[in-house]
Design a protein around this motif. Sequence first.
Motif, PDB file in Angstrom:
ATOM      1  N   LYS A 150       0.844  -1.195   0.000  1.00  7.10           N
ATOM      2  CA  LYS A 150       0.000   0.000   0.000  1.00  7.10           C
ATOM      3  C   LYS A 150       0.881   1.247   0.000  1.00  7.10           C
ATOM      4  O   LYS A 150       2.011   1.212   0.460  1.00  7.10           O
ATOM      5  CB  LYS A 150      -0.914  -0.005   1.226  1.00  7.10           C
ATOM      6  N   GLY A 151       0.326   2.337  -0.514  1.00  6.32           N
ATOM      7  CA  GLY A 151       1.004   3.617  -0.440  1.00  6.32           C
ATOM      8  C   GLY A 151       1.873   3.914  -1.640  1.00  6.32           C
ATOM      9  O   GLY A 151       1.678   3.371  -2.723  1.00  6.32           O
ATOM     10  N   ALA A 152       2.827   4.800  -1.415  1.00  9.08           N
ATOM     11  CA  ALA A 152       3.764   5.216  -2.459  1.00  9.08           C
ATOM     12  C   ALA A 152       5.173   5.072  -1.899  1.00  9.08           C
ATOM     13  O   ALA A 152       5.506   5.702  -0.902  1.00  9.08           O
ATOM     14  CB  ALA A 152       3.495   6.664  -2.856  1.00  9.08           C
ATOM     15  N   SER A 153       5.941   4.206  -2.498  1.00 10.91           N
ATOM     16  CA  SER A 153       7.305   3.970  -2.030  1.00 10.91           C
ATOM     17  C   SER A 153       8.097   3.267  -3.123  1.00 10.91           C
ATOM     18  O   SER A 153       7.541   2.865  -4.147  1.00 10.91           O
ATOM     19  CB  SER A 153       7.286   3.092  -0.771  1.00 10.91           C
ATOM     20  N   THR A 154       9.379   3.090  -2.886  1.00  7.99           N
ATOM     21  CA  THR A 154      10.193   2.350  -3.854  1.00  7.99           C
ATOM     22  C   THR A 154       9.756   0.892  -3.903  1.00  7.99           C
ATOM     23  O   THR A 154       9.855   0.256  -4.953  1.00  7.99           O
ATOM     24  CB  THR A 154      11.699   2.444  -3.519  1.00  7.99           C
ATOM     25  N   LEU A 155       9.234   0.374  -2.777  1.00 10.39           N
ATOM     26  CA  LEU A 155       8.711  -0.999  -2.776  1.00 10.39           C
ATOM     27  C   LEU A 155       7.532  -1.118  -3.742  1.00 10.39           C
ATOM     28  O   LEU A 155       7.439  -2.080  -4.510  1.00 10.39           O
ATOM     29  CB  LEU A 155       8.298  -1.420  -1.360  1.00 10.39           C
ATOM     30  N   VAL A 156       6.646  -0.135  -3.728  1.00 12.04           N
ATOM     31  CA  VAL A 156       5.509  -0.108  -4.655  1.00 12.04           C
ATOM     32  C   VAL A 156       6.029  -0.073  -6.087  1.00 12.04           C
ATOM     33  O   VAL A 156       5.547  -0.813  -6.959  1.00 12.04           O
ATOM     34  CB  VAL A 156       4.582   1.102  -4.374  1.00 12.04           C
ATOM     35  N   ASP A 157       7.023   0.766  -6.337  1.00 16.73           N
ATOM     36  CA  ASP A 157       7.613   0.863  -7.679  1.00 16.73           C
ATOM     37  C   ASP A 157       8.199  -0.478  -8.114  1.00 16.73           C
ATOM     38  O   ASP A 157       8.012  -0.903  -9.257  1.00 16.73           O
ATOM     39  CB  ASP A 157       8.696   1.942  -7.720  1.00 16.73           C
ATOM     40  N   ASP A 158       8.922  -1.133  -7.198  1.00 18.24           N
ATOM     41  CA  ASP A 158       9.559  -2.419  -7.530  1.00 18.24           C
ATOM     42  C   ASP A 158       8.517  -3.498  -7.845  1.00 18.24           C
ATOM     43  O   ASP A 158       8.666  -4.254  -8.799  1.00 18.24           O
ATOM     44  CB  ASP A 158      10.468  -2.889  -6.384  1.00 18.24           C
ATOM     45  N   VAL A 159       7.451  -3.549  -7.054  1.00 14.64           N
ATOM     46  CA  VAL A 159       6.388  -4.531  -7.293  1.00 14.64           C
ATOM     47  C   VAL A 159       5.673  -4.198  -8.605  1.00 14.64           C
ATOM     48  O   VAL A 159       5.370  -5.095  -9.395  1.00 14.64           O
ATOM     49  CB  VAL A 159       5.400  -4.597  -6.100  1.00 14.64           C
ATOM     50  N   LYS A 177      -3.994   3.560 -10.691  1.00 17.65           N
ATOM     51  CA  LYS A 177      -4.460   4.832 -11.244  1.00 17.65           C
ATOM     52  C   LYS A 177      -3.320   5.357 -12.101  1.00 17.65           C
ATOM     53  O   LYS A 177      -2.251   5.676 -11.589  1.00 17.65           O
ATOM     54  CB  LYS A 177      -4.842   5.779 -10.119  1.00 17.65           C
ATOM     55  N   LEU A 178      -3.557   5.432 -13.387  1.00 11.13           N
ATOM     56  CA  LEU A 178      -2.487   5.729 -14.340  1.00 11.13           C
ATOM     57  C   LEU A 178      -1.924   7.138 -14.207  1.00 11.13           C
ATOM     58  O   LEU A 178      -0.792   7.382 -14.614  1.00 11.13           O
ATOM     59  CB  LEU A 178      -2.966   5.490 -15.773  1.00 11.13           C
ATOM     60  N   ASN A 179      -2.663   8.070 -13.620  1.00  7.72           N
ATOM     61  CA  ASN A 179      -2.164   9.435 -13.475  1.00  7.72           C
ATOM     62  C   ASN A 179      -1.294   9.622 -12.231  1.00  7.72           C
ATOM     63  O   ASN A 179      -0.721  10.681 -12.041  1.00  7.72           O
ATOM     64  CB  ASN A 179      -3.322  10.435 -13.454  1.00  7.72           C
ATOM     65  N   PHE A 180      -1.161   8.585 -11.397  1.00  8.58           N
ATOM     66  CA  PHE A 180      -0.355   8.704 -10.189  1.00  8.58           C
ATOM     67  C   PHE A 180       1.132   8.627 -10.536  1.00  8.58           C
ATOM     68  O   PHE A 180       1.543   7.954 -11.483  1.00  8.58           O
ATOM     69  CB  PHE A 180      -0.722   7.608  -9.192  1.00  8.58           C
ATOM     70  N   LYS A 181       1.947   9.307  -9.743  1.00 10.55           N
ATOM     71  CA  LYS A 181       3.385   9.361  -9.995  1.00 10.55           C
ATOM     72  C   LYS A 181       4.039   7.975  -9.953  1.00 10.55           C
ATOM     73  O   LYS A 181       4.978   7.717 -10.694  1.00 10.55           O
ATOM     74  CB  LYS A 181       4.061  10.303  -9.007  1.00 10.55           C
ATOM     75  N   ASN A 182       3.555   7.087  -9.092  1.00 11.92           N
ATOM     76  CA  ASN A 182       4.127   5.734  -9.045  1.00 11.92           C
ATOM     77  C   ASN A 182       4.024   5.055 -10.400  1.00 11.92           C
ATOM     78  O   ASN A 182       4.953   4.366 -10.829  1.00 11.92           O
ATOM     79  CB  ASN A 182       3.405   4.869  -7.997  1.00 11.92           C
ATOM     80  N   THR A 183       2.899   5.225 -11.074  1.00 12.28           N
ATOM     81  CA  THR A 183       2.710   4.576 -12.382  1.00 12.28           C
ATOM     82  C   THR A 183       3.741   5.120 -13.371  1.00 12.28           C
ATOM     83  O   THR A 183       4.330   4.351 -14.136  1.00 12.28           O
ATOM     84  CB  THR A 183       1.279   4.781 -12.891  1.00 12.28           C
ATOM     85  N   GLU A 184       3.944   6.437 -13.349  1.00 11.38           N
ATOM     86  CA  GLU A 184       4.972   7.044 -14.211  1.00 11.38           C
ATOM     87  C   GLU A 184       6.334   6.411 -13.957  1.00 11.38           C
ATOM     88  O   GLU A 184       7.038   6.022 -14.879  1.00 11.38           O
ATOM     89  CB  GLU A 184       5.086   8.550 -13.913  1.00 11.38           C
ATOM     90  N   LYS A 185       6.698   6.289 -12.681  1.00  6.53           N
ATOM     91  CA  LYS A 185       7.998   5.702 -12.314  1.00  6.53           C
ATOM     92  C   LYS A 185       8.100   4.258 -12.779  1.00  6.53           C
ATOM     93  O   LYS A 185       9.118   3.840 -13.295  1.00  6.53           O
ATOM     94  CB  LYS A 185       8.195   5.760 -10.791  1.00  6.53           C
ATOM     95  N   ILE A 186       7.041   3.505 -12.577  1.00 10.11           N
ATOM     96  CA  ILE A 186       7.027   2.089 -12.959  1.00 10.11           C
ATOM     97  C   ILE A 186       7.238   1.944 -14.453  1.00 10.11           C
ATOM     98  O   ILE A 186       8.010   1.106 -14.908  1.00 10.11           O
ATOM     99  CB  ILE A 186       5.710   1.420 -12.506  1.00 10.11           C
ATOM    100  N   LEU A 187       6.556   2.766 -15.214  1.00  6.28           N
ATOM    101  CA  LEU A 187       6.684   2.691 -16.665  1.00  6.28           C
ATOM    102  C   LEU A 187       8.085   3.108 -17.137  1.00  6.28           C
ATOM    103  O   LEU A 187       8.586   2.574 -18.109  1.00  6.28           O
ATOM    104  CB  LEU A 187       5.610   3.519 -17.355  1.00  6.28           C
ATOM    105  N   LYS A 188       8.715   4.038 -16.424  1.00  7.10           N
ATOM    106  CA  LYS A 188      10.082   4.443 -16.769  1.00  7.10           C
ATOM    107  C   LYS A 188      11.091   3.364 -16.408  1.00  7.10           C
ATOM    108  O   LYS A 188      12.130   3.259 -17.032  1.00  7.10           O
ATOM    109  CB  LYS A 188      10.444   5.757 -16.053  1.00  7.10           C
ATOM    110  N   LEU A 189      10.775   2.549 -15.399  1.00  6.57           N
ATOM    111  CA  LEU A 189      11.682   1.469 -14.975  1.00  6.57           C
ATOM    112  C   LEU A 189      11.718   0.338 -15.998  1.00  6.57           C
ATOM    113  O   LEU A 189      12.641  -0.466 -16.016  1.00  6.57           O
ATOM    114  CB  LEU A 189      11.266   0.919 -13.602  1.00  6.57           C
ATOM    115  N   ASN A 190      10.686   0.239 -16.828  1.00  5.00           N
ATOM    116  CA  ASN A 190      10.612  -0.866 -17.805  1.00  5.00           C
ATOM    117  C   ASN A 190      11.032  -0.430 -19.174  1.00  5.00           C
ATOM    118  O   ASN A 190      10.930   0.613 -19.619  1.00  5.00           O
ATOM    119  CB  ASN A 190       9.190  -1.439 -17.846  1.00  5.00           C
TER     120      ASN A 190
END
Length: 190
Positions: A150-159, A177-190
Amino acid sequence: VSRGDISFLENLGVRDSKKITDDKIIKIAPVIIKNIQHVMLILSNEEYNKNYSEDINMNKIKAILHNKALYQLLNKDKFYYDMIVVDQFAKPFVYFNYLKGLPNVVRNINFTTKAEDKCLSVACSSIISRYMFLKEMKRISSELNITLPKGASTLVDDVGKKIVEKYGKDKLKYIAKLNFKNTEKILKLN
């Protein structure tokens, strides 16, 4: 919440859901759901992503859903109330502006900041909402066979990165939610 419910809810330990552990929420929410009149509206991540745009932001979506829930609750049989309290997430004129053009706008609302701390009905709503969120997180985790943090963290990004690697980018529109910053980070990681 009626006056007759106050001691029952206080004995349950009802207060702002952010001040209660998830374990306690899982324990008391079903009791609240069983005993307090309410309406639950669930907006899936997929529906959220379809509706979110520059013209329809998160607060507009929240206003529309709040209004819909209030309208449905007010039209239940044998429902009586003295006052409607909504946790203020937007100024009242902005809230009602979001609802322009919609039918059945509920207007006699008291907007209160930090209402979860001040009003048992809002605290009940926050507990039920958190409970439904926890159930949905568990369901999605089970479906993916990956525990979603849950939440916003590097763990969320890694998962999130692991999910994209396993299921592809399109899976995110169903679980995030695609507009959340975590989603942006996740997509940049791939």
